[in-house]
Design a protein around this motif. Structure first.
Motif, mmCIF file in Angstrom:
data_model
loop_
_atom_site.group_PDB
_atom_site.id
_atom_site.type_symbol
_atom_site.label_atom_id
_atom_site.label_comp_id
_atom_site.label_asym_id
_atom_site.label_seq_id
_atom_site.Cartn_x
_atom_site.Cartn_y
_atom_site.Cartn_z
ATOM 1 N N GLY A 71 0.814 -1.210 0.000
ATOM 2 C CA GLY A 71 0.000 0.000 0.000
ATOM 3 C C GLY A 71 0.846 1.258 0.000
ATOM 4 N N LYS A 72 1.919 1.246 0.757
ATOM 5 C CA LYS A 72 2.822 2.398 0.788
ATOM 6 C C LYS A 72 3.457 2.628 -0.579
ATOM 7 N N VAL A 73 3.871 1.542 -1.224
ATOM 8 C CA VAL A 73 4.475 1.635 -2.557
ATOM 9 C C VAL A 73 3.474 2.201 -3.563
ATOM 10 N N VAL A 74 2.254 1.690 -3.522
ATOM 11 C CA VAL A 74 1.215 2.122 -4.461
ATOM 12 C C VAL A 74 0.916 3.611 -4.301
ATOM 13 N N MET A 75 0.786 4.068 -3.074
ATOM 14 C CA MET A 75 0.452 5.472 -2.843
ATOM 15 C C MET A 75 1.610 6.396 -3.227
ATOM 16 N N GLU A 76 2.837 5.942 -3.046
ATOM 17 C CA GLU A 76 3.989 6.744 -3.473
ATOM 18 C C GLU A 76 4.003 6.907 -4.989
ATOM 19 N N ILE A 77 3.714 5.830 -5.714
ATOM 20 C CA ILE A 77 3.670 5.909 -7.178
ATOM 21 C C ILE A 77 2.509 6.792 -7.618
ATOM 22 N N PRO A 81 -5.774 -2.994 -18.370
ATOM 23 C CA PRO A 81 -4.583 -2.193 -18.087
ATOM 24 C C PRO A 81 -3.770 -2.740 -16.919
ATOM 25 N N VAL A 82 -2.487 -2.477 -16.955
ATOM 26 C CA VAL A 82 -1.606 -2.733 -15.821
ATOM 27 C C VAL A 82 -0.717 -1.507 -15.671
ATOM 28 N N SER A 83 -0.448 -1.119 -14.450
ATOM 29 C CA SER A 83 0.360 0.072 -14.202
ATOM 30 C C SER A 83 1.671 -0.307 -13.521
ATOM 31 N N ARG A 84 2.559 0.652 -13.456
ATOM 32 C CA ARG A 84 3.813 0.454 -12.728
ATOM 33 C C ARG A 84 3.536 0.115 -11.272
ATOM 34 N N ALA A 85 2.441 0.653 -10.736
ATOM 35 C CA ALA A 85 2.091 0.389 -9.341
ATOM 36 C C ALA A 85 1.685 -1.066 -9.126
ATOM 37 N N ASP A 86 0.960 -1.671 -10.095
ATOM 38 C CA ASP A 86 0.596 -3.087 -9.978
ATOM 39 C C ASP A 86 1.845 -3.948 -9.812
ATOM 40 N N LEU A 87 2.819 -3.706 -10.681
ATOM 41 C CA LEU A 87 4.024 -4.532 -10.683
ATOM 42 C C LEU A 87 4.890 -4.265 -9.455
ATOM 43 N N ALA A 88 4.969 -3.003 -9.043
ATOM 44 C CA ALA A 88 5.758 -2.672 -7.854
ATOM 45 C C ALA A 88 5.110 -3.235 -6.596
ATOM 46 N N ALA A 89 3.782 -3.190 -6.531
ATOM 47 C CA ALA A 89 3.077 -3.759 -5.381
ATOM 48 C C ALA A 89 3.277 -5.268 -5.329
ATOM 49 N N GLN A 90 3.197 -5.910 -6.489
ATOM 50 C CA GLN A 90 3.427 -7.350 -6.529
ATOM 51 C C GLN A 90 4.827 -7.692 -6.034
ATOM 52 N N GLU A 91 5.817 -6.945 -6.481
ATOM 53 C CA GLU A 91 7.193 -7.197 -6.054
ATOM 54 C C GLU A 91 7.343 -7.014 -4.546
#
Length: 266
Positions: free
Chosen positions: A16-22, A38-48
């Motif tokens: 959640g912190k990663v997603v909100m920062e993006i 669609p997929v966003s950079r936030a989806d992939l960063a949150a998954q990681e």
């Protein structure tokens, strides 16, 4: 709090912190996948972020919307222990600047979900449940509303669903009131669990990662969720879209609604 739930909460909060920062950066990195979603950079960063957290504690199989099987990092398909996650449930809502998206993480053993978290970081709402321990919103216990009659009940719909003919027919068949909210699928389940609406019905295929955590939330909030044939969901199918529709509510309303739907929509 059991270990699996504790780790799921930790992973959801980190993601959640990663997603909100993006989101605040306005650099969403949007692309369209092969299935035209669609997929966003936030989806992939949150998954990681989630995978990194899980891997710190466990070596289990993982199913995710953006990574169906995390082989090579986690135990392969034969593992009885599985993490089922959606890094951002409601990517379109996230991209559009709305708040009703969520992070969904569930732990299942031999197809039965034993711990689940649904986290809506923009709304600051963290729902969690563990088998036999109840359901909670921001650490406060929640329950489905004990309404007995369909005439008093509300059906949770998105604005788009409200305009579709099939959902208008469902409203007419059940004689329930619409409760209109734009929410991710896992947040719809959470809303049923905490009594914000009384019924949730979804037509068509549903992915495991959209509903696994929400399913446990509803059960632990003294409700029930099945597919539209009345079967409880077992999270072991090779095709994650094997769930053919959803019907959720309290243990009095849900069977009544399901019976009427099976008669009225066939």
């Amino acid at each position: 709090m059991n270990q699996f739930l504790s780790v799921a909460r930790e992973a959801a909060l980190v993601a959640g912190k990663v997603v909100m920062e993006i989101r605040r950066s306005n650099d969403l990195g949007i692309r369209i996948k092969e299935d035209n979603t669609p997929v966003s950079r936030a989806d992939l960063a949150a998954q990681e972020a989630i995978l990194t957290t899980l891997h710190r504690y466990f070596n289990h199989q993982v199913r995710s919307e953006e990574l169906p099987y995390a082989e090579g990092v986690f135990v392969g398909k034969d593992s009885p222990e599985t993490w089922i996650l959606d890094p951002i449930d409601g990517t379109e809502e996230f991209i559009s600047g709305g708040d009703a998206f969520s992070i969904s993480i569930a732990y299942a053993y031999r197809g039965e979900v034993l711990a689940g978290v649904v986290y809506a970081p923009a709304l600051e709402q963290l729902y969690h449940a563990a088998r036999g321990e109840g359901a909670f919103l921001n650490d406060q216990p929640v329950h489905v509303r004990p309404i007995q009659n369909l005439e008093e009940a509300s059906l949770l719909l998105t604005p788009e669903q409200r305009q579709r003919e099939i959902y208008q027919k469902i409203l007419h068949t059940l004689r329930v009131k619409p409760r209109i909210r734009k929410l991710s699928i896992s947040l719809k389940a959470a809303f049923i669990a905490c009594g914000e609406a009384n019924l949730y019905i979804k037509r068509g295929p549903t992915n495991e990662w959209d509903i696994a955590a929400g399913d446990l939330l509803i059960q632990e909030a003294r409700g029930i969720l099945t597919d539209l044939s009345g079967r409880r969901i077992v999270y072991t199918d090779k095709d994650p879209r094997h769930i053919l529709g959803l019907c959720a509510g309290n243990k009095s309303l849900q069977p009544k609604a399901l019976k009427m739907l099976q008669k009225g929509l066939t």
